[in-house]
Design a protein around this motif. Structure first.
Motif, PDB file in Angstrom:
ATOM      1  N   MET A  73      23.487   6.316 -10.497  1.00 39.21           N
ATOM      2  CA  MET A  73      22.328   6.740  -9.703  1.00 39.21           C
ATOM      3  C   MET A  73      22.225   5.963  -8.390  1.00 39.21           C
ATOM      4  SD  MET A  73      19.484   7.578 -12.542  1.00 39.21           S
ATOM      5  CE  MET A  73      18.437   8.207 -11.275  1.00 39.21           C
ATOM      6  N   GLU A  74      23.291   5.181  -8.113  1.00 42.81           N
ATOM      7  CA  GLU A  74      23.350   4.394  -6.870  1.00 42.81           C
ATOM      8  C   GLU A  74      22.160   3.443  -6.707  1.00 42.81           C
ATOM      9  OE1 GLU A  74      24.113   7.208  -3.772  1.00 42.81           O
ATOM     10  OE2 GLU A  74      26.098   7.655  -4.562  1.00 42.81           O
ATOM     11  N   ILE A  75      21.826   2.802  -7.804  1.00 41.04           N
ATOM     12  CA  ILE A  75      20.782   1.773  -7.748  1.00 41.04           C
ATOM     13  C   ILE A  75      21.487   0.415  -7.730  1.00 41.04           C
ATOM     14  CG2 ILE A  75      18.883   0.679  -9.024  1.00 41.04           C
ATOM     15  CD1 ILE A  75      18.351   3.523 -10.226  1.00 41.04           C
ATOM     16  N   ASP A  76      21.201  -0.363  -6.703  1.00 41.01           N
ATOM     17  CA  ASP A  76      21.812  -1.701  -6.587  1.00 41.01           C
ATOM     18  C   ASP A  76      20.872  -2.743  -7.162  1.00 41.01           C
ATOM     19  OD1 ASP A  76      24.050  -0.832  -5.258  1.00 41.01           O
ATOM     20  OD2 ASP A  76      23.033  -0.917  -3.305  1.00 41.01           O
ATOM     21  N   ILE A  77      21.472  -3.824  -7.637  1.00 38.51           N
ATOM     22  CA  ILE A  77      20.645  -4.958  -8.061  1.00 38.51           C
ATOM     23  C   ILE A  77      20.690  -5.999  -6.952  1.00 38.51           C
ATOM     24  CG2 ILE A  77      20.429  -6.855  -9.714  1.00 38.51           C
ATOM     25  CD1 ILE A  77      21.668  -4.950 -11.816  1.00 38.51           C
ATOM     26  N   VAL A  78      19.530  -6.368  -6.452  1.00 35.58           N
ATOM     27  CA  VAL A  78      19.471  -7.439  -5.465  1.00 35.58           C
ATOM     28  C   VAL A  78      19.377  -8.738  -6.255  1.00 35.58           C
ATOM     29  CG1 VAL A  78      18.174  -8.399  -3.526  1.00 35.58           C
ATOM     30  CG2 VAL A  78      18.322  -5.911  -3.828  1.00 35.58           C
ATOM     31  N   GLN A  79      20.448  -9.544  -6.157  1.00 34.19           N
ATOM     32  CA  GLN A  79      20.513 -10.748  -6.994  1.00 34.19           C
ATOM     33  C   GLN A  79      19.691 -11.865  -6.364  1.00 34.19           C
ATOM     34  OE1 GLN A  79      23.721 -11.520  -9.654  1.00 34.19           O
ATOM     35  NE2 GLN A  79      25.109 -10.589  -8.190  1.00 34.19           N
ATOM     36  N   GLU A  80      18.402 -11.765  -6.538  1.00 35.94           N
ATOM     37  CA  GLU A  80      17.499 -12.785  -6.005  1.00 35.94           C
ATOM     38  C   GLU A  80      16.461 -13.080  -7.076  1.00 35.94           C
ATOM     39  OE1 GLU A  80      17.904 -13.984  -2.806  1.00 35.94           O
ATOM     40  OE2 GLU A  80      17.622 -12.364  -1.365  1.00 35.94           O
ATOM     41  N   ARG A  81      16.020 -14.315  -7.112  1.00 33.83           N
ATOM     42  CA  ARG A  81      14.951 -14.714  -8.028  1.00 33.83           C
ATOM     43  C   ARG A  81      13.652 -14.751  -7.233  1.00 33.83           C
ATOM     44  NH1 ARG A  81      13.958 -16.833 -12.802  1.00 33.83           N
ATOM     45  NH2 ARG A  81      15.997 -16.020 -13.294  1.00 33.83           N
ATOM     46  N   ILE A  82      12.730 -13.906  -7.589  1.00 34.17           N
ATOM     47  CA  ILE A  82      11.456 -13.878  -6.871  1.00 34.17           C
ATOM     48  C   ILE A  82      10.611 -15.081  -7.307  1.00 34.17           C
ATOM     49  CG2 ILE A  82       9.352 -12.522  -6.455  1.00 34.17           C
ATOM     50  CD1 ILE A  82      11.857 -11.217  -5.259  1.00 34.17           C
ATOM     51  N   ASN A  83      10.131 -15.841  -6.324  1.00 42.34           N
ATOM     52  CA  ASN A  83       9.362 -17.057  -6.647  1.00 42.34           C
ATOM     53  C   ASN A  83       7.867 -16.809  -6.701  1.00 42.34           C
ATOM     54  OD1 ASN A  83      11.523 -18.477  -4.274  1.00 42.34           O
ATOM     55  ND2 ASN A  83      11.749 -18.648  -6.472  1.00 42.34           N
ATOM     56  N   ALA A  84       7.407 -15.865  -5.877  1.00 41.41           N
ATOM     57  CA  ALA A  84       5.967 -15.612  -5.833  1.00 41.41           C
ATOM     58  C   ALA A  84       5.740 -14.223  -5.260  1.00 41.41           C
ATOM     59  CB  ALA A  84       5.282 -16.648  -4.951  1.00 41.41           C
ATOM     60  N   ILE A  85       4.658 -13.600  -5.713  1.00 40.70           N
ATOM     61  CA  ILE A  85       4.311 -12.271  -5.212  1.00 40.70           C
ATOM     62  C   ILE A  85       2.853 -12.316  -4.762  1.00 40.70           C
ATOM     63  CG2 ILE A  85       4.075  -9.816  -5.813  1.00 40.70           C
ATOM     64  CD1 ILE A  85       6.184 -10.315  -8.022  1.00 40.70           C
ATOM     65  N   TYR A  86       2.633 -11.974  -3.493  1.00 39.28           N
ATOM     66  CA  TYR A  86       1.266 -12.028  -2.972  1.00 39.28           C
ATOM     67  C   TYR A  86       0.781 -10.623  -2.653  1.00 39.28           C
ATOM     68  CZ  TYR A  86       2.421 -16.941  -2.509  1.00 39.28           C
ATOM     69  OH  TYR A  86       2.815 -18.222  -2.786  1.00 39.28           O
ATOM     70  N   ALA A  87      -0.429 -10.303  -3.129  1.00 35.61           N
ATOM     71  CA  ALA A  87      -1.064  -9.028  -2.800  1.00 35.61           C
ATOM     72  C   ALA A  87      -1.680  -9.177  -1.423  1.00 35.61           C
ATOM     73  CB  ALA A  87      -2.136  -8.719  -3.843  1.00 35.61           C
ATOM     74  N   MET A  88      -1.241  -8.332  -0.468  1.00 37.35           N
ATOM     75  CA  MET A  88      -1.672  -8.490   0.926  1.00 37.35           C
ATOM     76  C   MET A  88      -2.648  -7.393   1.343  1.00 37.35           C
ATOM     77  SD  MET A  88       0.318 -11.071   1.598  1.00 37.35           S
ATOM     78  CE  MET A  88       0.275 -11.309   3.353  1.00 37.35           C
TER      79      MET A  88
END
Ligand SMILES: Cc1cc2nc3c(=O)[nH]c(=O)nc-3n(C[C@H](O)[C@H](O)[C@H](O)COP(=O)(O)OP(=O)(O)OC[C@H]3O[C@@H](n4cnc5c(N)ncnc54)[C@H](O)[C@@H]3O)c2cc1C
Length: 286
Positions: A73-88
């Motif tokens: 399905m041409e979905i790539d995995i972005v190999q990153e570890r998310i450290n924080a998610i902020y609702a803006m």
């Protein structure tokens, strides 16, 4: 401006992958964060008998089937570890060190960490305790640092920090060969407590006590409450309704992180529900 994705999915276990394929089928611009191994909990399963349509499959085989599906399905995995998610407000900012990704909606599919925090870990968080060694490494230039590593990826972070720190202790919480710089001291002992005054100054292990200015605890996932400030939890899990909606508008959650039972199909099902509701949410804003 950064590209703003429709749906950012954090986690490449069955919950995150199922969310990704459903988001993609609905023509949304999806970004998927995780790792190419997909999930340690998947590859480690010796025999799986309750995944519908795949009797007697091994975790490794199921992983291959998942990889083929997302590649198809041409979905790539972005190999990153998310450290924080902020609702803006009308979007979310997903932080990787000092880089930020933007998305209209977020699906948290980070799994569940079974190990309990160390004594002192929560008390000293931000005062010498951290979860991302590479992010905070500059703060420890010329200082003593201890890394408690729960997985192989922690070794890379340790090697990077060892270039800046005056001393680096590495406490592996798993068996195997450790690929570490020669100046890293490996301590094979069980950590018990982080000690300090206003800041961390020691870590106590079963047999020894180490002087240290910082302690990094590097696990597969961090507590969702720390990942997304303001997220409502219930018994250590993310509180969701039947539509996998959290208390934060535009933020959904799926899989083990929302509660028991911890099972592949439940995770995949919840990922699907989360994705479809994220799609409905995005469309309602048009
Ligand atoms: C040995 C073993 C055997 C099992 N056997 C079975 C079985 O037979 N049947 C069954 O139904 N279930 C079984 N399970 C349970 C099953 O593994 C879990 O229920 C399932 O993996 C949960 O999927 P998930 O997508 O919620 O999370 P996970 O599979 O845990 O995936 C979460 C992913 O998110 C990634 N992640 C976390 N935080 C971040 C971040 N900040 N940034 C980027 N990525 C992040 C993690 O690295 C991980 O790859 C087994 C578990 C184990 C350990």
């Amino acid at each position: 401006m950064n590209e703003r994705y429709d749906i950012a999915i954090v986690g490449t276990g069955p919950a995150g992958l199922s969310a990704a394929i459903n988001g993609k089928i609905r023509n949304k611009n999806v970004i998927l964060f995780g790792n190419k191994q997909l999930s340690n909990k998947l590859v480690k399963a010796p025999k799986i008998n309750n995944y519908l349509g795949y009797p007697n499959v091994t975790g490794e085989e199921l992983k291959e089937a998942f990889v083929n599906h997302i590649e198809d399905m041409e979905i790539d995995i972005v190999q990153e570890r998310i450290n924080a998610i902020y609702a803006m407000g009308d979007f979310f900012s997903l932080m990787v060190n000092d880089k930020a990704y933007e998305a209209k909606t977020v699906i948290i599919a980070t799994g569940m960490e079974f190990t309990k925090p160390l004594k002192g870990e929560e008390e000293f968080l931000g005062r010498g305790v951290g979860y991302c060694a590479t992010c905070d490494a500059p703060l420890y230039k010329g200082k003593k640092v201890t890394i408690v590593g729960y997985n192989k990826e922690a070794e890379e972070e340790a090697n990077f920090v060892s270039e800046l720190a005056s001393k680096l202790y590495y406490i592996p919480m798993y068996k195997g060969n450790y690929n570490l710089n020669t100046n890293v001291e490996i301590i094979k002992d069980r950590p018990l407590e982080i000690i300090g005054g206003s800041m961390v100054n020691k870590i106590r292990l079963n047999k020894v006590e180490l002087d240290t200015d910082g302690v990094f605890i590097l696990k597969d996932s961090i507590s969702p409450g720390q990942l997304v400030p303001g997220l409502e939890l219930e018994n250590e899990h993310i509180k969701v309704d039947r539509n996998m909606i959290t208390n934060i508008e535009g933020c959904f959650a799926a899989g083990d992180c929302t509660g028991k039972p911890y099972q592949y199909l439940k995770a995949a099902g919840e990922g699907q529900v989360a994705a479809l509701n994220a799609v409905a949410y995005i469309d309602s804003k048009k």
